[in-house]
Design an enzyme around this catalytic site. Structure first.
Site, PDB file in Angstrom:
ATOM      1  N   HIS A   1      21.913 -64.691  69.392  1.00  0.00           N
ATOM      2  CA  HIS A   1      21.961 -63.826  70.783  1.00  0.00           C
ATOM      3  C   HIS A   1      23.182 -64.418  71.466  1.00  0.00           C
ATOM      4  O   HIS A   1      23.941 -63.710  71.715  1.00  0.00           O
ATOM      5  CB  HIS A   1      20.870 -63.750  71.502  1.00  0.00           C
ATOM      6  CG  HIS A   1      19.574 -63.206  70.906  1.00  0.00           C
ATOM      7  ND1 HIS A   1      18.608 -63.819  70.461  1.00  0.00           N
ATOM      8  CD2 HIS A   1      19.297 -61.871  70.672  1.00  0.00           C
ATOM      9  CE1 HIS A   1      17.310 -62.911  70.103  1.00  0.00           C
ATOM     10  NE2 HIS A   1      18.069 -61.925  70.108  1.00  0.00           N
TER      11      HIS A   1
ATOM     12  N   GLN B   1      10.640 -48.851  69.360  1.00  0.00           N
ATOM     13  CA  GLN B   1      11.138 -49.032  67.956  1.00  0.00           C
ATOM     14  C   GLN B   1      10.085 -50.197  67.272  1.00  0.00           C
ATOM     15  O   GLN B   1      10.380 -50.492  66.248  1.00  0.00           O
ATOM     16  CB  GLN B   1      12.534 -49.907  68.218  1.00  0.00           C
ATOM     17  CG  GLN B   1      12.499 -51.380  68.657  1.00  0.00           C
ATOM     18  CD  GLN B   1      13.854 -51.944  68.897  1.00  0.00           C
ATOM     19  OE1 GLN B   1      14.520 -51.337  69.666  1.00  0.00           O
ATOM     20  NE2 GLN B   1      14.099 -53.038  68.409  1.00  0.00           N
TER      21      GLN B   1
ATOM     22  N   GLY C   1      24.584 -57.723  66.166  1.00  0.00           N
ATOM     23  CA  GLY C   1      24.743 -58.772  65.066  1.00  0.00           C
ATOM     24  C   GLY C   1      24.690 -58.012  63.799  1.00  0.00           C
ATOM     25  O   GLY C   1      23.919 -57.104  63.489  1.00  0.00           O
TER      26      GLY C   1
ATOM     27  N   GLN D   1      21.323 -51.171  61.405  1.00  0.00           N
ATOM     28  CA  GLN D   1      21.138 -50.899  62.565  1.00  0.00           C
ATOM     29  C   GLN D   1      22.508 -50.868  63.361  1.00  0.00           C
ATOM     30  O   GLN D   1      22.885 -49.682  64.063  1.00  0.00           O
ATOM     31  CB  GLN D   1      20.125 -51.987  63.464  1.00  0.00           C
ATOM     32  CG  GLN D   1      20.404 -51.966  64.989  1.00  0.00           C
ATOM     33  CD  GLN D   1      19.392 -52.981  65.546  1.00  0.00           C
ATOM     34  OE1 GLN D   1      18.228 -52.943  65.541  1.00  0.00           O
ATOM     35  NE2 GLN D   1      20.105 -54.017  66.207  1.00  0.00           N
TER      36      GLN D   1
ATOM     37  N   SER E   1      16.053 -65.744  64.010  1.00  0.00           N
ATOM     38  CA  SER E   1      15.093 -64.378  64.357  1.00  0.00           C
ATOM     39  C   SER E   1      14.386 -64.919  65.300  1.00  0.00           C
ATOM     40  O   SER E   1      13.854 -65.832  65.312  1.00  0.00           O
ATOM     41  CB  SER E   1      14.873 -63.876  63.004  1.00  0.00           C
ATOM     42  OG  SER E   1      13.939 -62.914  63.494  1.00  0.00           O
TER      43      SER E   1
ATOM     44  N   ARG F   1      11.527 -63.611  65.484  1.00  0.00           N
ATOM     45  CA  ARG F   1      10.301 -63.558  64.692  1.00  0.00           C
ATOM     46  C   ARG F   1      10.128 -64.895  63.851  1.00  0.00           C
ATOM     47  O   ARG F   1       8.865 -65.153  63.499  1.00  0.00           O
ATOM     48  CB  ARG F   1      10.208 -62.389  63.741  1.00  0.00           C
ATOM     49  CG  ARG F   1      10.298 -61.134  64.434  1.00  0.00           C
ATOM     50  CD  ARG F   1       9.770 -59.881  63.564  1.00  0.00           C
ATOM     51  NE  ARG F   1       9.460 -58.822  64.269  1.00  0.00           N
ATOM     52  CZ  ARG F   1      10.172 -57.828  64.949  1.00  0.00           C
ATOM     53  NH1 ARG F   1      11.460 -57.925  64.318  1.00  0.00           N
ATOM     54  NH2 ARG F   1       9.726 -56.590  65.410  1.00  0.00           N
TER      55      ARG F   1
HETATM   56  P1  AMP Z   1      17.078 -58.417  69.230  1.00  0.00           P
HETATM   57  O1  AMP Z   1      16.884 -59.092  70.180  1.00  0.00           O
HETATM   58  O2  AMP Z   1      16.509 -59.055  67.872  1.00  0.00           O
HETATM   59  O3  AMP Z   1      16.911 -57.150  69.113  1.00  0.00           O
HETATM   60  O4  AMP Z   1      18.568 -58.827  68.674  1.00  0.00           O
HETATM   61  C1  AMP Z   1      19.546 -58.532  69.512  1.00  0.00           C
HETATM   62  C2  AMP Z   1      20.872 -58.526  68.962  1.00  0.00           C
HETATM   63  O5  AMP Z   1      21.052 -59.783  68.564  1.00  0.00           O
HETATM   64  C3  AMP Z   1      21.089 -57.476  67.839  1.00  0.00           C
HETATM   65  O6  AMP Z   1      22.304 -57.016  67.664  1.00  0.00           O
HETATM   66  C4  AMP Z   1      20.784 -58.477  66.722  1.00  0.00           C
HETATM   67  O7  AMP Z   1      21.585 -57.906  65.531  1.00  0.00           O
HETATM   68  C5  AMP Z   1      21.535 -59.863  67.221  1.00  0.00           C
HETATM   69  N1  AMP Z   1      20.889 -60.921  66.318  1.00  0.00           N
HETATM   70  C6  AMP Z   1      19.824 -61.348  66.047  1.00  0.00           C
HETATM   71  N2  AMP Z   1      19.731 -62.270  65.111  1.00  0.00           N
HETATM   72  C7  AMP Z   1      20.926 -62.652  65.018  1.00  0.00           C
HETATM   73  C8  AMP Z   1      21.526 -63.686  64.162  1.00  0.00           C
HETATM   74  N3  AMP Z   1      21.015 -64.549  63.258  1.00  0.00           N
HETATM   75  N4  AMP Z   1      22.955 -63.797  64.101  1.00  0.00           N
HETATM   76  C9  AMP Z   1      23.767 -62.852  64.725  1.00  0.00           C
HETATM   77  N5  AMP Z   1      23.144 -61.752  65.511  1.00  0.00           N
HETATM   78  C10 AMP Z   1      21.758 -61.814  65.640  1.00  0.00           C
END
Ligand code: AMP
Length: 286
Positions: free
Chosen positions: A44, A68, A154, A160, A192, A194
């Protein structure tokens, strides 16, 4: 920007969000948007940094979007750390943080859905029915609410990213969608939110997904037949303790259909399970 003196502003309603942003717009400042579901990590933060470096004002959104998540998904246990996220974003020099409530985003009579067929129907779309409709709907709302010049996503969620790019083109949304590289932990596992679900033993095995994707890319570039090397990679994953493979495939980014030849831009993508945790990752082959 002087991070020490930065003071992040927090808004929780669409009308407060709009009034802050329209003030900046009137002063001809460019706006960058970084949508997230919180529990922030270095992935992020890389999007945040990119936005801060390329726009005048950076707006981050923090909203765990129930639309989602599927029936059996992890919505109720999804990690949340609002206090920690606010402190981290403040330190980064973020200008505005939007933390809407569920009712603010989806009043009880909310009805509209945005779907992006074809590109959203394969891969993740097969294994997470409704996922891309949920993502497209919430991202469309966030883009319309904030009207940014650029929005940052990301490549970790590669399909996505392309679903959002397609939606923005089809709906003539005047925003530039910027894809940002995957940020990884020292051993190669993609960051992640998760990952906190993983036990110590699962965490140690998790990096195997990245290694297998690299192996697929290398063998494919060496001319090995794609269906054969994918089958080998699946066996290797199961051998290292992965419990289920949703997909492991070579795809282009035009339609995310599985292909057995290389034509740039082509990626190796995987969605695999380690016990109760689903991991996704990808790397570009050519
Ligand atoms: P999320 O909070 O999981 O919905 O992710 C928010 C944004 O952060 C999305 O655009 C993801 O693709 C991006 N993102 C999550 N993990 C990573 C990562 N390891 N590297 C780059 N971008 C990421």
């Amino acid at each position: 920007k002087n991070n020490m003196s930065s003071k992040i502003q927090i808004v929780r309603t669409i009308s407060d969000l709009r009034s802050k942003i329209s003030y900046w717009r009137k002063n001809r400042l460019s706006i960058g948007l970084v949508p997230t579901m919180g529990a922030l990590h270095d992935g992020h933060f890389s999007l945040v940094k990119r936005s801060i470096n390329t726009t005048d004002k950076t707006v981050v959104t923090l909203f765990v979007n129930p639309k989602q998540f599927g029936q059996n998904d992890d919505l109720t246990i999804y990690p949340r750390d609002e206090v920690g996220d606010i402190a981290a974003l403040d330190a980064q020099g973020v200008d505005l943080l939007f933390i809407p409530s569920l009712e603010e985003m989806y009043p009880t009579d909310f009805a509209t859905e945005i779907s992006v067929p074809v590109i959203g129907d394969v891969m993740e779309g097969v294994f997470r029915p409704g996922f891309f409709v949920g993502v497209a709907t919430v991202v469309a709302k966030l883009l319309i609410q904030s009207l940014p010049d650029k929005a940052f996503f990301g490549e970790k969620d590669l399909q996505q990213l392309y679903v959002i790019k397609k939606m923005v083109i089809d709906l003539d949304m005047p925003v530039e969608i910027i894809g940002c590289p995957i940020i990884r932990e020292l051993d190669g596992l993609a960051f992640s939110s998760r990952n906190v679900y993983l036990s110590a033993d699962e965490r140690a095995r998790a990096v195997e997904l990245y290694k297998v994707l690299n192996e697929i890319a290398e063998s494919a570039m060496n001319g090995e037949q794609i269906p054969i090397l994918v089958e080998k990679a699946e066996k290797r994953l199961i051998g290292s303790g992965f419990t289920k493979i949703d997909y492991l495939a070579v795809c282009n980014t035009h339609n995310f259909k599985e292909i057995d030849y290389l034509e740039a831009p082509t990626y190796a993508l995987g969605a695999v399970w380690l016990g109760e945790t689903r991991l996704i990752d990808n790397i570009q082959i050519c």
